[in-house]
Write an enzyme that holds these catalytic residues in place. Sequence first.
Site, mmCIF file in Angstrom:
data_model
loop_
_atom_site.group_PDB
_atom_site.id
_atom_site.type_symbol
_atom_site.label_atom_id
_atom_site.label_comp_id
_atom_site.label_asym_id
_atom_site.label_seq_id
_atom_site.Cartn_x
_atom_site.Cartn_y
_atom_site.Cartn_z
ATOM 1 N N GLY A 185 28.657 23.856 24.180
ATOM 2 C CA GLY A 185 29.566 23.653 23.072
ATOM 3 C C GLY A 185 29.362 22.280 22.510
ATOM 4 O O GLY A 185 28.258 21.743 22.555
ATOM 5 N N GLY A 186 30.465 21.752 22.025
ATOM 6 C CA GLY A 186 30.400 20.514 21.282
ATOM 7 C C GLY A 186 29.603 19.401 21.914
ATOM 8 O O GLY A 186 28.705 18.847 21.300
ATOM 9 N N MET A 187 29.916 19.091 23.147
ATOM 10 C CA MET A 187 29.362 17.887 23.731
ATOM 11 C C MET A 187 27.997 18.055 24.364
ATOM 12 O O MET A 187 27.338 17.099 24.717
ATOM 13 C CB MET A 187 30.321 17.341 24.780
ATOM 14 C CG MET A 187 31.478 16.613 24.192
ATOM 15 S SD MET A 187 30.928 15.317 23.066
ATOM 16 C CE MET A 187 32.504 14.706 22.518
ATOM 17 N N GLY A 188 27.588 19.270 24.542
ATOM 18 C CA GLY A 188 26.293 19.458 25.176
ATOM 19 C C GLY A 188 26.237 20.783 25.892
ATOM 20 O O GLY A 188 27.205 21.532 25.910
ATOM 21 N N LYS B 108 23.608 18.547 32.603
ATOM 22 C CA LYS B 108 24.189 18.551 31.268
ATOM 23 C C LYS B 108 23.284 17.798 30.313
ATOM 24 O O LYS B 108 22.989 16.621 30.527
ATOM 25 C CB LYS B 108 25.568 17.918 31.303
ATOM 26 C CG LYS B 108 26.204 17.820 29.935
ATOM 27 C CD LYS B 108 27.687 17.744 30.042
ATOM 28 C CE LYS B 108 28.306 17.962 28.674
ATOM 29 N NZ LYS B 108 29.719 18.232 28.766
ATOM 30 N N ASP C 191 38.498 11.218 25.763
ATOM 31 C CA ASP C 191 38.429 12.606 25.302
ATOM 32 C C ASP C 191 39.001 13.539 26.359
ATOM 33 O O ASP C 191 38.394 14.533 26.727
ATOM 34 C CB ASP C 191 36.974 12.969 24.975
ATOM 35 C CG ASP C 191 36.884 14.274 24.178
ATOM 36 O OD1 ASP C 191 37.884 14.642 23.524
ATOM 37 O OD2 ASP C 191 35.832 14.923 24.231
#
Lengths: 213, 525
Positions: B102-105, B122, B216
């Site tokens: 998703g968004g972050m990786g 990741k 976050d």
Amino acid sequence: MISRSADEPGDVAPACRDSVARLLGDLRAGRREALDELFPLVYQELRELAHRQRSAWQGNDTLDTTALVHEAYLKLVDQRGATWETEAHFLAAAAKAIRHILINYARDRRAKKRGGGWQQVSLSGQGIDGASASPDPAWEDRVLALEEALQRLAGLSERQCRIVECRFFGGMTVEQTALALGLSTATVTRGWAMARAWLRRALGDTGSLARQE
Amino acid sequence: MIGLHWDRLEVLLEQADEIPAAERAAFVERETAGDQDLRAELSTLLDASPGAAEYISRLRRELLGSGVEGMLHEVPRADELPDPWIGRMVSHYEISERIGGGGMGVIYRARDIRLGRTVALKFIAPEIRRDPEAQRRFLHEARAASALDHPNICTIHEVAETDDGRPYIVMAAYDGETLRERLRRGPMPEREALDFGEQIAGALAAAHQRGIVHRDVKPDNVFVTRDGVVKLLDFGLARTADSRMSGPDAVEGTVAYMSPEQATGQRADQRSDIWALGVILYEMLAGVRPFAADDPRVVIELILTRDPDLRLTRPDLAPGITDLVHRMLAKRPARRSAHAQEVLEALERCRLPAAPTALRLGGRRARALRAGAPGFALVILATVLALRTRATPERAPGRTGTGSVSHVLWVDDDSSNNATVIHQLRSRGVQVTTSLNTADALRQYDPAVHQLVISDMGRYEGANNEYVGRAGFELLEQLRARHDEVQLVFCTSTRAVAMNREEALASGALGVVDDCEEIVRLVGF
């Protein structure tokens, strides 16, 4: 430039359009890598378009990938800020997506045939191996042979392979291809001519190889 | 011959095309003099050239012209496309499957072939990769976070780069789900919500103490293992990526937990993390987010203006809890709880008072008890134990413990958990018989000898060594069927305490504790 159709662009998630816009901006700024990131977004849109409008296309033999790609373009790209260059970049990503779609489909079909369970029926009730889906029973083999040849070509000339991708899968003009790849139209014309001959030879189209002038 | 001659071939082919057919052979002869490979290549291409245009356009028509509809219907979704990373080796990690993204990786499960363990790899998102400065900061912060050693912070083994310069993080792989997934499954019991809140606060307190701000904190970054242990993920990612992420989910997730100072582009500090935890606590307790709207811009507007009132959705909550959440959601950082440690302690104070025969003694609470005031619940258990054991007709001889219990049967598949406690009990003169599984415990239990059975909740059982989550319950049930008077205390993980407490008490267990050491106090009182 593709003209805006009478239909509204439709309900594409704003975030998706934002991503497309950003990646197109990156491409314009010369970040070629953005093409790989743009491709899945376009791929998904093409797939959804086909899904949504399948009934409208039933029995329509003239529908081709070019029409589909243009439809996706109108949906994903805000036309107000669009330039010829933006369009070309988008089409190049779509061409890549079409190539992938084709290969995936062909691999899937071949696997199913080999598995012996070839009883697939499409949702419309037609056998997807029917005439409308594929005039040639060995369609998937031909697609995969082309892909194999293209991968070899990429090893010899990445540029020619990209040109084929744009022209063959994306239905792009010489000018659009040149814009998308950052080449002169002369280079595209020359590369395309040679790639065609090379592919024909590679695919063993010997039937008319004898010189007939 | 290829690389160098390719451009030349293109040109020669083009030129030959403009030469009358009769002169071509001579042209080829002349241009490729001394280069047999080039000559062969050019000749065969020239042979294929006429009609190639027609051949290719026919091919295009046949392969692409029709049937597109069916084709697109059958192909996999973009996120189902075969992933090029699967099966690849990155350094000494063999990538086996994609487990998140998703968004972050994107996160993959991988095998560390050197150490023979499973890890999570990741790769960071392209948004971060495209900015060298952001990438540098990301690596720096990820490395800083990897120094954090806390049970509620995901262990980072290594931060490294692939040969072609893509940074990746090697993390411990856990079994479980994210808090986001947990929340999607439905409402959460208050006890579980507070327990998770405490664990997150504990992780933040440890990070803040070392000057590391998460920036976050959101349910997607909170992983809950199968044993109910919270692992906070993704330290150091937030500052580098702000809210520009791809995909609707990512955007939605980030904005909703953003503090007013972050939403207005000001510097985030540890109080921003506290805000985010406040939002999560609200969401866990109320079942809805405090600032929710379809349009992220509206969400930000709400973050800046709306004062959510948890009492409206949960009037049943103790004022201590609602006050705490409201304090965490103060618009001005200065009015917010300043330290995660404070939040942690407040959450501990908020825990529900124990029901008469219930025990809920966490490690931190237990420490507080040792330090000062005698525990209410503790006294109750001791009393109950005393009463019940008094009612037992026969006592085992030779008891020297100061309490009412002289002989314990302790059932746990991993005795290393409680070796110290067992030692302490024995040094106080309490006899301890250990047992590894239900079958063995049933064989060993003797009501005339053991005044108390202490059992873990889930354990590996049987010839196949399978994990049985309800092994403790099964033991209690079977003991009860044979010996009505059996007295059993569950000693298990915090999460299992939260989940099983009511059922355990209903089934007649004497208590449920999540701290083995507490047993010493109970038994050796």
